[in-house]
Write an enzyme that holds these catalytic residues in place. Structure first.
Site, short mmCIF file in Angstrom:
data_model
loop_
_atom_site.label_atom_id
_atom_site.label_comp_id
_atom_site.label_asym_id
_atom_site.label_seq_id
_atom_site.Cartn_x
_atom_site.Cartn_y
_atom_site.Cartn_z
CB CYS A 65 42.66 -79.41 -22.99
SG CYS A 65 43.45 -78.42 -24.29
CB ALA A 68 42.94 -79.99 -27.86
NE ARG A 99 41.66 -84.87 -35.21
CZ ARG A 99 40.39 -84.99 -35.56
NH1 ARG A 99 39.67 -83.93 -35.87
NH2 ARG A 99 39.82 -86.17 -35.62
CG HIS A 198 34.25 -81.00 -30.16
ND1 HIS A 198 34.11 -82.32 -29.79
CD2 HIS A 198 35.54 -80.87 -30.56
CE1 HIS A 198 35.25 -82.96 -29.96
NE2 HIS A 198 36.14 -82.09 -30.43
#
Length: 545
Positions: A65, A68, A99, A198
């Site tokens: 999403c 995230a 991650r 991002h």
């Protein structure tokens, strides 16, 4: 039991028809636009692919999403900024250390990455508002840690109830005086995928952090490395190589990153972009505001690493640097060539599929090519059309309603700090010699003719692809890892590398060769049978059949 015999290679058009056969007609029409048979040649462009559109409801996507992408991908690897999730505890917990971003604390030793900070919103906060709880959380973080920066991330409930997180952050920043507090309106539903997160993160970091440090840093050949997240130590290996060449990496966005790195990024002479999708926004803004040009690089694969180093050397044009880069390549390549000579007899002719992120499915093809392996099919989870077709399509992209959810910030040349690193004549001379600025050719150009490119691959299609084409290895993320393994195919997790890495640079390439060699040549996968393959317990038909 003998190893499963591969089926006769199917034609790409037949594979596409098989993937679409189970869908209702309306769904099949939309998915058909996202499944592209790569028919590009030197004289003609590939057909257009549909990308950056919402996943069809009911399909089990592999995307993340918006929250995230913002908190987990971009800001997660920064060690000395306290990241507070404003929302229910699940959002904070499931974006925490997922991650394998590695870091090395700086001289002060600050590293807040092992901690999970959240306001843990409850029912009463949803009903009456959570601003006071957020203010208390920011105060508590400041009192405990006295960080240089505190970031706040909005989750879905926050957007729905209307908490003004930006006003709270401005209030607390003014109160503290020595701590930069700012927020991200990155509610999970806000964009098509994590790509929106991002973009939102890039905007806020550029607005609130970049340019704060006015002092000129030391070092020669100063660069920013954009879109490198230090998964499994990739960033450490890249930094080792850059340092060995005499290149100064001022700021990595955002692997092994720190507050001070972001704050001094405007002093670089060149920006080098790894993951085009997650960071090209910052590269463009750095050029517009400060005059720092950018180039596309790739440190995944030994040959690509050497090519990228030479490209950096060519930009600076200093014979001393160019000679040193050649010396480093000559020192590093013998170990790489020895490893290739060892694995090539066992890996040549093997096949792979890759459905990873927004550049990795492109970058990792270089490593597989070095091993003599062919990529049968590839695609991205959160790409836009330019990631597939190249940046030349950007002027023709239409802005849809989802893209308008993302704030667009206006960036202009800084009246004091704007300083073009190269004159127009110098840029022109480099370009006439074949040098490419602001250029990314995209995934399709590297894929063989007749291969299948798929945007937003889902669980059903992944298993069907494996059934039809029988790749020797499947590379993707954690969501699809175990279902692929149960199909009897080795799965390499390239989002966080499981327990492997680094795979970047020269030493990383050797690590990757050896790991893939073990995967594709292990006989254990041929003995794998999922329970439902032997004894299906439930059968059903779709309502439209």
């Amino acid at each position: 039991m003998a190893k499963t015999k591969k089926l006769v290679q199917m034609e790409a058009a037949d594979v596409k028809d098989e993937l679409l056969a189970k869908y209702p007609p309306k769904v099949a029409r939309k998915r058909a636009k996202q499944i592209m048979i790569n028919e590009a040649t030197e004289s003609e462009a590939p057909p257009e692919i549909l990308a950056n559109v919402r996943t069809i409801p009911g399909i089990i996507t592999m995307r993340g999403c918006t929250y995230a992408g913002c908190k987990g991908v971009i800001m997660g690897p920064t060690r000395d900024i306290v990241n507070i999730t404003h929302g229910p505890i699940g959002c904070g917990f499931y974006s925490w250390l997922t991650r394998r971003n590695q870091t090395e604390p700086g001289p002060d030793g600050d590293n807040y990455m092992p901690y999970c900070f959240s306001t843990d919103m409850q029912d009463q906060d949803i009903i009456f508002g959570g601003e006071k709880k957020l203010e208390a959380a920011i105060q508590e973080a400041y009192d405990l840690l006295h960080p240089k920066g505190i970031c706040v991330f909005a989750t879905c409930p926050v957007g729905l109830i209307g908490d003004d997180i930006h006003a709270v952050c401005r209030k607390m920043k003014e109160k503290f005086g020595d701590c930069n507090v700012f927020a991200f309106s990155c509610e999970g539903y806000k964009g098509v995928s994590q790509s929106a997160g991002h973009h939102i993160a890039n905007n806020q970091v550029f607005s609130h952090l970049v340019g704060e440090d006015k002092e000129q840093p030391e070092g020669e050949y100063k660069i920013n490395l954009l879109g490198e997240y230090n998964i499994g130590g990739d960033g450490f290996e890249i930094d080792r190589i850059l340092k060995k060449c005499g290149i100064t990496n001022l700021a990595t966005f955002s692997g092994n990153s720190s507050y001070d790195q972001f704050a001094r990024a405007q002093h670089a002479d060149l920006s080098c972009v790894m993951c085009h999708r997650s960071i090209n926004y910052v590269a463009d803004m750095l050029e517009t505001k400060y005059g720092i040009p950018w180039i596309k690089v790739n440190f995944i694969g030994a040959k690509s690493t050497a090519k990228s180093l030479r490209k950096i050397g060519e930009y600076f044009g200093d014979p001393k640097l160019i000679d040193r880069i050649e010396e480093v390549i000559a020192e590093e390549m013998p170990a790489v060539e020895e490893a290739i000579a060892d694995v090539l007899p066992r890996t040549e002719g093997k096949t792979a599929m890759m459905f990873v992120g927004g550049s990795r499915a492109h970058h990792y093809q270089d490593l597989f090519e070095e091993m003599g392996m062919k990529t049968l099919s590839a695609g991205y989870e959160f790409a836009h059309r330019d990631d597939y077709e190249g940046r030349h399509v950007i002027p023709n992209l239409t802005v849809d309603a989802d893209s308008r959810n993302i704030e667009e910030i206006e960036v202009e040349a800084d009246p004091e700090l704007y300083e073009p690193r190269k004159t127009p004549d110098e840029i022109k001379k480099l370009e006439e010699a074949g040098y490419e600025f602001k250029h990314y050719e995209g995934l399709n150009a590297q894929m063989d003719k007749g291969t299948i490119v798929i945007d937003d691959l889902n669980q059903y299609e992944a298993e069907k692809l494996v059934e039809l084409l029988k790749p020797d290895v499947f590379c993707a993320g954690i969501k699809e890892k175990y279902s692929i393994q149960k199909c009897g195919v080795p799965m390499k997790q390239l989002h966080s590398y499981d327990s492997g890495g680094p795979y970047a640079g020269f030493k990383g390439a050797v690590n990757f060769y050896n790991e893939i060699d073990r995967l594709v040549n292990s006989k254990v996968w041929s003995y794998m049978k999922a329970p439902w393959q032997e004894n299906p317990e439930l059968t059903a038909t779709f309502v439209w059949e």
